[in-house]
Design an enzyme around this catalytic site. Sequence first.
Site, mmCIF file in Angstrom:
data_model
loop_
_atom_site.group_PDB
_atom_site.id
_atom_site.type_symbol
_atom_site.label_atom_id
_atom_site.label_comp_id
_atom_site.label_asym_id
_atom_site.label_seq_id
_atom_site.Cartn_x
_atom_site.Cartn_y
_atom_site.Cartn_z
ATOM 1 N N LYS A 183 0.861 -1.195 0.000
ATOM 2 C CA LYS A 183 0.000 0.000 0.000
ATOM 3 C C LYS A 183 0.891 1.236 0.000
ATOM 4 C CE LYS A 183 -3.723 1.823 2.928
ATOM 5 N NZ LYS A 183 -4.609 1.420 4.025
ATOM 6 N N SER A 232 -9.314 1.468 2.636
ATOM 7 C CA SER A 232 -8.388 2.332 1.947
ATOM 8 C C SER A 232 -7.296 1.572 1.195
ATOM 9 C CB SER A 232 -7.757 3.313 2.922
ATOM 10 O OG SER A 232 -7.065 2.638 3.921
ATOM 11 N N SER A 265 -9.847 -1.083 6.477
ATOM 12 C CA SER A 265 -9.132 -0.853 5.221
ATOM 13 C C SER A 265 -8.379 -2.017 4.613
ATOM 14 C CB SER A 265 -8.177 0.327 5.406
ATOM 15 O OG SER A 265 -8.945 1.492 5.638
#
Lengths: 110, 483
Positions: B53, B128, B152
Amino acid sequence: MPENESWKDIARRKQEQRDAAIPASWRLQSKPGANRVKVLAVPRECGILTKEEIAITEDYDACGLLDELASGRLKSIDVTTAICKRAAIAHQLVSLTLSFYITPLLSLVL
Amino acid sequence: MPCGENPDLLSKSNCLTEIFFDSALERARELDAHFQKTGKPKGPLHGLPVSLKDSFRVIGHDASIGIASLCFKPCKVNSTLVDMLLDAGAVLYCKTNVPQTLMALDSHNNIFGRTLNPANLRLTAGGSSGGEGALVALRGSILGVGTDVGGSIRIPAMCNGLYGIKPSHGRVPYAGQENGTIAGAEVLGIRASAGPIAHSVRDCELLMRVVGDGRAWNWDPEVVPQSWKLQAPLHAQQDSQKPVVVGVVRTEGVTTPLPPIARFMDEVANTLRKTSSTPRVEVVDLDLTDLLSKCQSLANAFFSIDGANHMFDLLEATSEPLSPWLRTRLRRRPRADLSRVTELQARRTELQTAFLDVWRRHNLDAIVCPVAPHPVPEVDRWNTASYTSAFVLLDYAAATLPVRTVRPGDLKGEVEEGKPLSSWDKYNRELWTKVDRSVYLNSPLCVQVVGQKLMEKKLLGVMGVLDKVFRDSRDVGREQAKL
């Protein structure tokens, strides 16, 4: 970063930096059809991945790939190349199809 | 189609933020040379590409998290987990897209655009860690690492039909993340965790094992000193055939699951009850609405401690507008004062203590509940993360386990008549009543599997058992369909 550069210019430069890192031979030559909402199979169909690269990226989970790597049956350069190519395709797929996706709606508005 | 977005700026939507294929290929060659010379792999992740990420710091690359004022400031230090992955022999090759502010359940920002769901471009890829979800779904990554403070990891895993784990705080090193907060702020609030997004239970276990064996407590002061071997498994070896006790929770009492999810949870409970796999599964139907209904507002209060001030400072540095979904949901508020934070912490301890009673009373190995009270929604229509944020508030180990996909029969049924329980409930109903339900066809149906604090190894054991039950029942279904 230049003083007072606008967020739009920063965004543009950042996208250029990112997109420059995708080799030309890994760029999709043709777009998926306009009405296509499912693009999972495109990496396999688009012709950029070799048969071996398709197998590397589809036939194993991470543990499976690690077995092949730790035994020397697969080399990291081959696995890494396959995954990087597939990541490059994945990245472009969503980009192309989104600009597709908005066109029919724009034509309704205009 | 999300409204209010400028088509000119949409042209580059995608899943990747930082690309370093060249250095990845060079690293792969080095690893192959090492193997050639020594006959041995460099470590437990030898030669394996792992995606990250965007919030992870990698030397020489931005961790902009999609914010203009954080761009072109390449990192000088790796996140601790990045160093561990490299020590284990992994190949790092890219970072993936996130939403602006990281506090949204879709992944859109002004710098990199939006990540869509490759299985159905009309649906969200989640957030996310949405870029991770989409990339792993397309198999441009075989093992991804995300982070989770409200859902997330689990939400993108659900949206893309993948396995994902949000460990408790203190298991996987989180040091060196860029999450748009000031140093020290996170300690006052809810702690986020890093964890895997992958195609199998064993791949999730792989990351947890590598981290456990990597002795991260020598590098990150928040990590507890407990190797993988010392972590408690589901059952001791001599008890390996004991039934697995699972508490099924159908609702958190603030937002009622829509008909397809309610029926799906019943189906899950029945499948688990009737399985003839070993070990058997003992199902306890649990009503935790009394406790769970308190979690959402408390979690949200924790998320609001900074009043989003630091985030707005970062955005206003370049006069960046808010992402469309956030425009009606986020604004600067006064920072909470010390007495407020103290009060929130007291309420949290009270809830954590009350929850322990549930585990003890029923002798549970895990709780199984929805990831969300709705199927995977269309872009920008996710509204609340209450089903996932509750377990970060409680600091439990929690995971997403994919079960099957939505079939035509799942589109039947209407919401109950009567007043909605809350404004969240009202909005949730519209995901059923004001939508063409066929958009949900073939989208993933997943359960959330929750374990106690720092019991990730046990949770993985439960996930393995449940995953096998679901697979066996799918095979039986296919066989019966053939007859």
